[in-house]
Design an enzyme around this catalytic site. Structure first.
Site, PDB file in Angstrom:
ATOM      1  N   SER A   1      47.282  37.797  41.696  1.00  0.00           N
ATOM      2  CA  SER A   1      47.329  38.455  40.413  1.00  0.00           C
ATOM      3  C   SER A   1      47.986  37.726  39.066  1.00  0.00           C
ATOM      4  CB  SER A   1      48.026  40.044  40.817  1.00  0.00           C
ATOM      5  OG  SER A   1      47.690  40.809  39.685  1.00  0.00           O
TER       6      SER A   1
ATOM      7  N   ASP B   1      37.675  44.364  41.937  1.00  0.00           N
ATOM      8  CA  ASP B   1      38.998  44.631  41.739  1.00  0.00           C
ATOM      9  C   ASP B   1      39.288  45.267  40.769  1.00  0.00           C
ATOM     10  OD1 ASP B   1      41.642  43.760  40.762  1.00  0.00           O
ATOM     11  OD2 ASP B   1      41.621  41.958  42.226  1.00  0.00           O
TER      12      ASP B   1
ATOM     13  N   HIS C   1      42.550  45.040  44.950  1.00  0.00           N
ATOM     14  CA  HIS C   1      43.149  44.167  44.208  1.00  0.00           C
ATOM     15  C   HIS C   1      43.304  42.777  45.042  1.00  0.00           C
ATOM     16  CE1 HIS C   1      45.177  41.953  41.006  1.00  0.00           C
ATOM     17  NE2 HIS C   1      46.329  42.449  41.045  1.00  0.00           N
TER      18      HIS C   1
END
Length: 537
Positions: free
Chosen positions: A251, A478, A506
């Site tokens: 991320s 995502d 994600h």
């Protein structure tokens, strides 16, 4: 509600969802020496090449005068000891880094470090740093709760897994903004101000948060940028005795890893960037495209929900499900729901709970149950999902996730919007990106408008010329880091290689795809990235 640009792995949220479902089903209920230097990528067998100081890549952003002043930081010793509490079985240490790399004499800050020693007795590859994103997520918590048990056995056998909470985060010198009670009031804010009075209240809430950060965090607010955090990682690399940095960033952690590669391309070892952020995008575009990502995730959830025996949003398809959810959230604006807590479920908290469940398809059953309960007047499960997102524990204490998130984001790039009028002009585009959540995410993008510190970063392409091959992993559906961002980052990096996962949720590594895990593991263990056309499902 404050969800703007919170980019982190879904592990904590998924674990919370699992605990919720379990509870719903069951009913109420000695110091060691620092690591010695070992051969690294590019070294000949039997030799050691360790880049220990800032001079290896020149002075960089610190300037030539400061470079010599940084050498003592690279020369300090990590004094490892057994971690306490939930960290049993891990080693902990602390390290000093300069508050300001341009003026190292201006003072130090302390970073907390933890590691899990490699389980194997041979074939050691050095240290593997991990970061779960955020910005503001605790890397140490991620190491202890996920990486040390979920990373494949062969990776854990050949690497020491290492985590450092970045500057401003968690156990390191933290940024704080509000008390726990003030955070409760802050997170309950109406996410869609509809009248002039509501807009004034929304802005006042943001200003109070920003002022709290200025008061409580002081000088730290000017020195929590991603560039500075990346420089901290290089100090840690040197202290661990590694000539190259091996790293798995998820991320926002992909931006941290890419920034490291930009600053220190010759020191890049094996970098995995999973769930990539595109560093070339403006804050407004990031937030708008993230809104589209959450819409894609909601569509997948709605289709899955419609296949279940009972779906609280109906069985006619995503459009109808979206209308029902919007109507439900709008009703909460005037009629919050009771919960098993003393707090009520407001529109803001419910919206955050829905967003939290979009991060991981493993949380969808909990969201279905939450919405079913809410239809019966009980907001408890949705409130629990929101609390997990904000990292609020059962005692009402918050981590500093949200404070650090804002501090880093607002320093890294110019604000998406400068006032409510900018948001209102952008609302049509955000509604188009996400008919369900677009308005709330547009207003959440206003946070940096009132920040007390001017940004030091700006959007730009990262090429990292001269770096070893870097593996970028992208998931097609995502919600938080849309797949086009991974494609873009892989194309920007001069040595980027894209691995695609056709799936939901994600990030992708260690989330159930054997294909993804095998490709990433092979790269980490052999330095060989998968073919550019590799696609997993």
């Amino acid at each position: 509600m404050d969800t703007s640009r919170l980019l982190r792995t879904s592990g904590t949220l998924a674990a919370t969802a699992a605990l919720l479902l379990s509870a719903l089903t069951a009913g109420p209920a000695a110091p060691t020496a620092s690591a010695s230097a070992r051969p690294q990528d590019g070294d000949e067998p039997g030799t050691t090449t360790v880049a220990t100081g800032p001079e290896e890549t020149g002075a960089g952003p610190a300037g030539p005068a400061a470079a010599g002043l940084l050498r003592p930081y690279y020369a300090q010793k990590l004094r490892w000891h057994s971690c306490t509490g939930k960290g049993a079985g891990f080693e902990c240490a602390s390290m000093k880094v300069p508050l300001d790399y341009a003026s190292p004499r201006a003072g130090d800050i302390t970073l907390a470090v933890a590691r899990k020693r490699a389980t194997g007795s041979s074939g050691h590859l050095g240290s593997l740093l991990v970061n779960p994103g955020g910005p503001g997520g605790s890397a140490i918590d991620y190491l202890q709760s996920h990486a040390a048990t979920k990373y494949p056995a062969e990776v854990r056998a050949r690497y020491d897994l290492v985590a450092a909470d970045p500057r401003g985060v968690g156990r390191s010198t933290p940024v704080t903004c509000l008390s726990d009670g003030e955070m409760d009031r802050y997170t309950q804010a109406d996410p869609n101000p509809r009248t002039a009075a509501q807009t004034r209240g929304y802005v006042a809430n943001l200003k109070k948060f920003s002022q709290g950060c200025a008061t409580r965090a002081g000088r730290m607010l000017r020195h929590v940028s991603t560039v500075e955090a990346a420089r901290d990682m290089d100090v840690l690399r040197g202290l661990l005795g590694d000539g190259k940095l091996h790293y798995v960033g998820a991320s926002y952690g992909t931006f941290l890893g890419a920034t490291y590669a930009e600053l220190f391309p010759s020191r890049v070892g094996r970098l995995v960037l999973d769930g990539a952020l595109d560093p070339s995008l403006s804050a407004e575009r990031i937030n708008r495209e993230q809104a589209a990502g959450f819409q894609t995730a909601f569509t997948s959830f709605a289709r899955d929900c419609a296949r279940q025996v009972e779906c609280p949003l109906g069985t006619t398809g995503p459009d109808e499900a979206g209308k029902r959810l919007r109507a439900f959230l709008a009703r909460l604006a005037g009629h919050p729901l009771t919960t098993h807590d003393s707090r009520r479920l407001t529109e803001g908290l419910a919206t955050t709970g829905v967003i939290a469940a979009m991060y991981d398809e493993g949380a969808w059953p909990a969201l279905r149950r939450a919405l079913s309960d809410a239809a019966d007047g009980d907001g408890t499960v949705l409130l629990a999902l929101s609390d997990a997102y904000y990292e609020r524990d059962e005692h009402g204490a918050y981590s500093n996730l949200m404070a650090a998130n804002s501090a880093v984001n607002c320093l890294d790039a110019p604000a998406a919007f400068h006032g409510p009028e900018d948001v209102r002009r952008a609302l049509p585009a955000f509604r188009k990106a996400s008919p369900v959540l677009g308005e709330a995410l547009a207003w959440a993008s206003l946070g940096c408008a009132y920040w007390p510190v001017r940004p030091t970063g700006h959007p730009h392409r990262i090429t990292a010329h001269g770096a070893a091959p870097i593996l970028v992993v992208g998931t097609t559906r995502d919600p938080a880091t849309p797949y086009p961002w991974a494609r873009s980052l892989a194309s920007q990096l001069s040595s980027g290689r894209l691995l695609t996962y056709d799936g939901d949720g994600h990030t992708a590594y260690t989330r159930g795809s054997e294909c993804v895990d095998e490709a990433v593991d092979s790269y980490l263990l052999t330095r060989t990235p998968p073919p550019a056309t590799r696609r997993c499902s």
